[in-house]
Design an enzyme around this catalytic site. Structure first.
Site, PDB file in Angstrom:
ATOM      1  N   LYS A  15      59.694  52.712 -60.662  1.00  0.00           N
ATOM      2  CA  LYS A  15      60.959  52.419 -61.356  1.00  0.00           C
ATOM      3  C   LYS A  15      60.777  51.306 -62.387  1.00  0.00           C
ATOM      4  O   LYS A  15      61.307  51.392 -63.481  1.00  0.00           O
ATOM      5  CB  LYS A  15      62.028  51.964 -60.356  1.00  0.00           C
ATOM      6  CG  LYS A  15      62.665  53.084 -59.569  1.00  0.00           C
ATOM      7  CD  LYS A  15      63.938  52.592 -58.877  1.00  0.00           C
ATOM      8  CE  LYS A  15      63.745  51.310 -58.158  1.00  0.00           C
ATOM      9  NZ  LYS A  15      63.536  51.277 -56.776  1.00  0.00           N
ATOM     10  N   ARG A  37      49.652  47.152 -55.147  1.00  0.00           N
ATOM     11  CA  ARG A  37      50.457  46.138 -55.836  1.00  0.00           C
ATOM     12  C   ARG A  37      50.385  44.805 -55.091  1.00  0.00           C
ATOM     13  O   ARG A  37      50.386  43.739 -55.705  1.00  0.00           O
ATOM     14  CB  ARG A  37      51.916  46.616 -55.927  1.00  0.00           C
ATOM     15  CG  ARG A  37      52.807  45.663 -56.707  1.00  0.00           C
ATOM     16  CD  ARG A  37      54.164  46.255 -57.004  1.00  0.00           C
ATOM     17  NE  ARG A  37      55.087  46.107 -55.888  1.00  0.00           N
ATOM     18  CZ  ARG A  37      56.322  46.606 -55.868  1.00  0.00           C
ATOM     19  NH1 ARG A  37      56.754  47.333 -56.873  1.00  0.00           N
ATOM     20  NH2 ARG A  37      57.113  46.416 -54.842  1.00  0.00           N
ATOM     21  N   ARG A  87      72.257  50.413 -53.434  1.00  0.00           N
ATOM     22  CA  ARG A  87      71.263  50.822 -52.444  1.00  0.00           C
ATOM     23  C   ARG A  87      71.904  51.311 -51.165  1.00  0.00           C
ATOM     24  O   ARG A  87      71.195  51.715 -50.240  1.00  0.00           O
ATOM     25  CB  ARG A  87      70.401  49.626 -52.122  1.00  0.00           C
ATOM     26  CG  ARG A  87      68.967  49.706 -52.657  1.00  0.00           C
ATOM     27  CD  ARG A  87      68.257  48.518 -52.089  1.00  0.00           C
ATOM     28  NE  ARG A  87      66.850  48.447 -52.214  1.00  0.00           N
ATOM     29  CZ  ARG A  87      66.174  48.044 -53.264  1.00  0.00           C
ATOM     30  NH1 ARG A  87      66.783  47.833 -54.398  1.00  0.00           N
ATOM     31  NH2 ARG A  87      64.873  47.892 -53.194  1.00  0.00           N
ATOM     32  N   ARG A 112      60.790  48.887 -45.568  1.00  0.00           N
ATOM     33  CA  ARG A 112      61.533  49.168 -46.800  1.00  0.00           C
ATOM     34  C   ARG A 112      61.646  50.667 -47.044  1.00  0.00           C
ATOM     35  O   ARG A 112      62.664  51.154 -47.532  1.00  0.00           O
ATOM     36  CB  ARG A 112      60.868  48.476 -47.993  1.00  0.00           C
ATOM     37  CG  ARG A 112      61.305  47.010 -48.100  1.00  0.00           C
ATOM     38  CD  ARG A 112      60.265  46.132 -48.759  1.00  0.00           C
ATOM     39  NE  ARG A 112      59.933  46.548 -50.092  1.00  0.00           N
ATOM     40  CZ  ARG A 112      58.716  46.400 -50.634  1.00  0.00           C
ATOM     41  NH1 ARG A 112      57.727  45.867 -49.934  1.00  0.00           N
ATOM     42  NH2 ARG A 112      58.490  46.800 -51.856  1.00  0.00           N
ATOM     43  N   ARG A 151      53.324  39.800 -53.767  1.00  0.00           N
ATOM     44  CA  ARG A 151      54.719  39.674 -53.333  1.00  0.00           C
ATOM     45  C   ARG A 151      54.783  39.612 -51.812  1.00  0.00           C
ATOM     46  O   ARG A 151      54.150  40.412 -51.130  1.00  0.00           O
ATOM     47  CB  ARG A 151      55.519  40.879 -53.843  1.00  0.00           C
ATOM     48  CG  ARG A 151      56.591  40.493 -54.827  1.00  0.00           C
ATOM     49  CD  ARG A 151      57.245  41.693 -55.434  1.00  0.00           C
ATOM     50  NE  ARG A 151      58.074  42.427 -54.496  1.00  0.00           N
ATOM     51  CZ  ARG A 151      58.820  43.460 -54.844  1.00  0.00           C
ATOM     52  NH1 ARG A 151      58.827  43.869 -56.097  1.00  0.00           N
ATOM     53  NH2 ARG A 151      59.542  44.089 -53.958  1.00  0.00           N
TER      54      ARG A 151
END
Ligand code: ADP
Length: 189
Positions: free
Chosen positions: A13, A127, A88, A144, A133
């Site tokens: 996204k 990532r 969401r 998630r 992160r």
């Protein structure tokens, strides 16, 4: 144009949103980024928000809606916005529709980016190595994805019923994905 971008974590996204806001010349409203900015402050609210994000859970609906509403009041949002990572939950979708309706506005389109689960996990772990992160570790990624399937995926039906849903295959090159997205945008302009 006002559009909502739906997709599981790792679907790509972020990359597509960057291109899309340039094309449409509208602001990019990423609630993930907004919440990470809140998290950086040293306040009671920021510690509370961090407790959700770092566990891979969703921040409370009314908190998120308040942050988004604040942004929507700014001048730069008069001609539209790209909502990334928001809504969401079905409650957030209803809150957003109500908020816009109050101002005589509406959403034009909801875009769903689809990617297979295994591919998502691989992308997110990669990532994690690059960005570092806190919420990109294996357990949180699983959480998630679970949250996405249980709380966010039902939104596609909500928008399909409104005749606003477009689905794009995210398992293609970034350029091809963007071509498909542009075609969807043209249908709802
Ligand atoms: P990703 O989609 O890759 O998980 P985001 O940057 O969109 O990343 O979101 C990161 C985290 O921020 C989410 O896991 C969640 O805890 C929180 N968050 C983002 N958007 C929302 C939202 N609309 N409602 C509740 N929590 C949110």
């Amino acid at each position: 144009m006002r559009l909502v971008f739906i997709g599981p974590p790792g679907a790509g996204k972020g990359t597509q949103c960057k291109r899309l806001v340039e094309l449409l010349n509208i602001p990019h409203l990423s609630t993930g980024e907004m919440l990470r900015a809140v998290k950086k402050q040293e306040t009671a609210l920021s510690r509370w928000v961090a407790s959700y994000i770092d566990a891979g859970r969703l921040a409370p609906d009314h908190v998120v809606m308040r942050i988004v509403a604040q942004k929507l009041q700014s001048e730069e949002c008069v001609n539209g916005a790209l909502f990334d990572g928001f809504p969401r939950t079905l409650i957030q979708a209803q809150l957003l529709d109500d908020y816009l309706a109050d101002q005589g506005l509406k959403l034009d389109m909801a875009l769903e980016l689809k990617v297979e689960e295994e591919e998502l996990i691989q992308r997110l772990l990669k990532r994690a190595q690059i960005d570092g992160r806190v919420d990109d570790n294996y357990d949180t990624i699983r959480e998630r994805l679970h949250v996405f399937h249980t709380q966010t995926a039902p939104l596609t039906e909500y928008y399909a019923k409104q005749g606003k849903l477009e689905v794009v295959n995210g398992m293609q090159s970034a350029d091809q994905v963007f071509e498909d997205i542009k075609a969807c945008v043209e249908r709802h302009r």
